[in-house]
Enzyme design. Structure first.
Site, PDB file in Angstrom:
ATOM      1  N   ILE A 216     -13.583 -10.909   0.527  1.00 18.99           N
ATOM      2  CA  ILE A 216     -14.370 -12.138   0.344  1.00 18.99           C
ATOM      3  C   ILE A 216     -14.159 -13.046   1.564  1.00 18.99           C
ATOM      4  CG2 ILE A 216     -14.704 -14.183  -1.139  1.00 18.99           C
ATOM      5  CD1 ILE A 216     -15.206 -11.486  -2.621  1.00 18.99           C
ATOM      6  N   GLY A 217     -15.235 -13.654   2.044  1.00 17.35           N
ATOM      7  CA  GLY A 217     -15.119 -14.597   3.168  1.00 17.35           C
ATOM      8  C   GLY A 217     -15.187 -13.869   4.492  1.00 17.35           C
TER       9      GLY A 217
ATOM     10  N   GLY B 162      -7.900 -14.222   2.276  1.00 16.28           N
ATOM     11  CA  GLY B 162      -6.889 -14.499   3.288  1.00 16.28           C
ATOM     12  C   GLY B 162      -7.363 -15.471   4.348  1.00 16.28           C
TER      13      GLY B 162
ATOM     14  N   SER C 218     -12.509  -2.054   1.579  1.00 13.50           N
ATOM     15  CA  SER C 218     -13.615  -2.924   1.974  1.00 13.50           C
ATOM     16  C   SER C 218     -14.112  -2.706   3.401  1.00 13.50           C
ATOM     17  CB  SER C 218     -13.156  -4.381   1.837  1.00 13.50           C
ATOM     18  OG  SER C 218     -12.027  -4.603   2.655  1.00 13.50           O
TER      19      SER C 218
ATOM     20  N   THR D 235      10.311   8.455  -2.713  1.00 13.64           N
ATOM     21  CA  THR D 235      10.259   7.290  -1.817  1.00 13.64           C
ATOM     22  C   THR D 235       9.485   6.149  -2.490  1.00 13.64           C
ATOM     23  OG1 THR D 235      10.261   8.861   0.008  1.00 13.64           O
ATOM     24  CG2 THR D 235       9.725   6.579   0.552  1.00 13.64           C
TER      25      THR D 235
ATOM     26  N   LYS E 240       0.846  -1.211   0.000  1.00 16.11           N
ATOM     27  CA  LYS E 240       0.000   0.000   0.000  1.00 16.11           C
ATOM     28  C   LYS E 240       0.872   1.249   0.000  1.00 16.11           C
ATOM     29  CE  LYS E 240      -4.200  -2.053   1.199  1.00 16.11           C
ATOM     30  NZ  LYS E 240      -3.807  -3.258   1.937  1.00 16.11           N
TER      31      LYS E 240
ATOM     32  N   ASP F  90       3.538   7.431  -0.552  1.00 14.30           N
ATOM     33  CA  ASP F  90       4.524   8.418  -0.097  1.00 14.30           C
ATOM     34  C   ASP F  90       4.826   9.401  -1.229  1.00 14.30           C
ATOM     35  OD1 ASP F  90       6.638   9.582   1.494  1.00 14.30           O
ATOM     36  OD2 ASP F  90       6.756   7.657   2.543  1.00 14.30           O
TER      37      ASP F  90
HETATM   38  O1  3DU Z   1      -9.997 -10.370   4.961  1.00 14.19           O
HETATM   39  P1  3DU Z   1      -9.006 -11.411   4.518  1.00 14.19           P
HETATM   40  O2  3DU Z   1      -8.400 -12.195   5.631  1.00 14.19           O
HETATM   41  O3  3DU Z   1      -9.567 -12.290   3.414  1.00 14.19           O
HETATM   42  O4  3DU Z   1      -7.745 -10.625   3.880  1.00 14.19           O
HETATM   43  C1  3DU Z   1      -7.872  -9.613   2.915  1.00 14.19           C
HETATM   44  C2  3DU Z   1      -6.533  -9.079   2.534  1.00 14.19           C
HETATM   45  O5  3DU Z   1      -6.683  -8.020   1.581  1.00 14.19           O
HETATM   46  C3  3DU Z   1      -5.708  -8.477   3.665  1.00 14.19           C
HETATM   47  O6  3DU Z   1      -4.331  -8.691   3.366  1.00 14.19           O
HETATM   48  C4  3DU Z   1      -6.002  -7.004   3.602  1.00 14.19           C
HETATM   49  O7  3DU Z   1      -4.950  -6.208   4.090  1.00 14.19           O
HETATM   50  C5  3DU Z   1      -6.186  -6.783   2.112  1.00 14.19           C
HETATM   51  N1  3DU Z   1      -7.115  -5.697   1.752  1.00 14.19           N
HETATM   52  C6  3DU Z   1      -8.380  -5.668   2.186  1.00 14.19           C
HETATM   53  O8  3DU Z   1      -8.822  -6.575   2.895  1.00 14.19           O
HETATM   54  C7  3DU Z   1      -9.230  -4.611   1.809  1.00 14.19           C
HETATM   55  C8  3DU Z   1      -8.807  -3.633   1.004  1.00 14.19           C
HETATM   56  O9  3DU Z   1      -9.647  -2.679   0.643  1.00 14.19           O
HETATM   57  C9  3DU Z   1      -7.507  -3.684   0.555  1.00 14.19           C
HETATM   58  C10 3DU Z   1      -6.685  -4.742   0.944  1.00 14.19           C
END
Ligand code: 3DU
Length: 224
Positions: free
Chosen positions: A167-168, A188, A113, A67, A60, A63
């Site tokens: 998702i999930g 994840g 999200s 950098t 993410k 900067d």
């Molecule tokens: O919620 P999970 O465990 O399925 O992981 C989602 C991954 O995606 C996690 O690494 C988080 O930092 C990344 N992510 C988001 O969940 C939401 C975003 O808007 C951007 C990245």
């Protein structure tokens, strides 16, 4: 196989990350790693994982241009497949990532999200999207648990792939996300916390195929 699943390996331990990656590598498009694993296992994990599967570094990046450029050069040297940067920092900062990427894919975060995304980011989705498009990124990160947001991103940008977390564990559904325009799904916790990651990966792949079948014809399936 034209695989569209990306596993977020947000674990601290190198051994766990490598074990999961080895077991699922032929069933996924890539793994995504974030600060928990990089801080837990050290940055060498990027090249170790890259022996089994493409690695997307979810740093993410947000900067000043110089950098951003230094970080992107290092990620490239370490053998990553792609890198994730924030769009909100502005066109010059995002262009610095694109210009330093030298072939690795650059994904720009244009929407997130979590509920707090509505505090600021959501208010200027169109501005973030057009800035990211002009900067020449390879794709967008947009929330898989927010189908209307995915459709908004898809309608504005018909030619860049959408990659969606959420998702999930965060409530999103892979079938629904893909139907609404997501091209790659990031998952994840549902995978790495499962007693049987391979089985969950198999189910997610099935859901992605189902979503693609039900997707409106005007939403072309885009590749990263
Ligand atoms: O919620 P999970 O465990 O399925 O992981 C989602 C991954 O995606 C996690 O690494 C988080 O930092 C990344 N992510 C988001 O969940 C939401 C975003 O808007 C951007 C990245």
């Amino acid at each position: 196989m034209d695989n569209r699943l990306i596993i977020a390996l947000d674990v601290f331990e190198e051994t766990k990350a490598l074990e999961i990656a080895k077991n699922i590598s032929d069933m996924v498009f890539a793994v995504k790693i974030n600060w928990p694993l990089i801080l837990g296992a050290g940055p060498g994990i990027i090249s170790k994982l890259s022996r089994f599967t493409p690695v997307i570094c979810d740093l993410k990046i947000a900067d000043i241009p110089n950098t951003n450029s230094l970080i992107t050069q290092k990620v490239h040297q370490m053998g990553a497949y792609g890198v994730i940067a924030h769009a909100f920092v502005g066109g010059d900062s995002l262009r610095a990532v694109v210009e330093s990427a030298r072939g690795i894919k650059v994904l720009a975060v244009v929407a997130m999200s979590h509920p707090g995304a509505s505090d600021f980011m959501e208010k200027d989705l169109d501005g973030l999207l057009s800035l990211a498009l002009k900067s020449g990124v390879d794709g967008f990160i947009a929330p898989g648990n927010n189908p209307s947001m995915i459709r908004r991103v898809r309608e504005k940008s018909m030619n860049k792939p959408i990659v969606s977390p959420g998702i999930g564990a965060q409530g999103g559904n892979a079938v629904e996300a893909v139907m609404n325009g997501t091209d790659y799904v990031i998952v994840g916790r549902s995978v790495y916390e499962s007693a049987n990651p391979e089985q969950v990966v198999g189910e997610l792949n099935w859901q992605i195929s189902e979503g693609l079948e039900r997707r409106p014809g005007r939403y072309e399936i885009l590749n990263l």
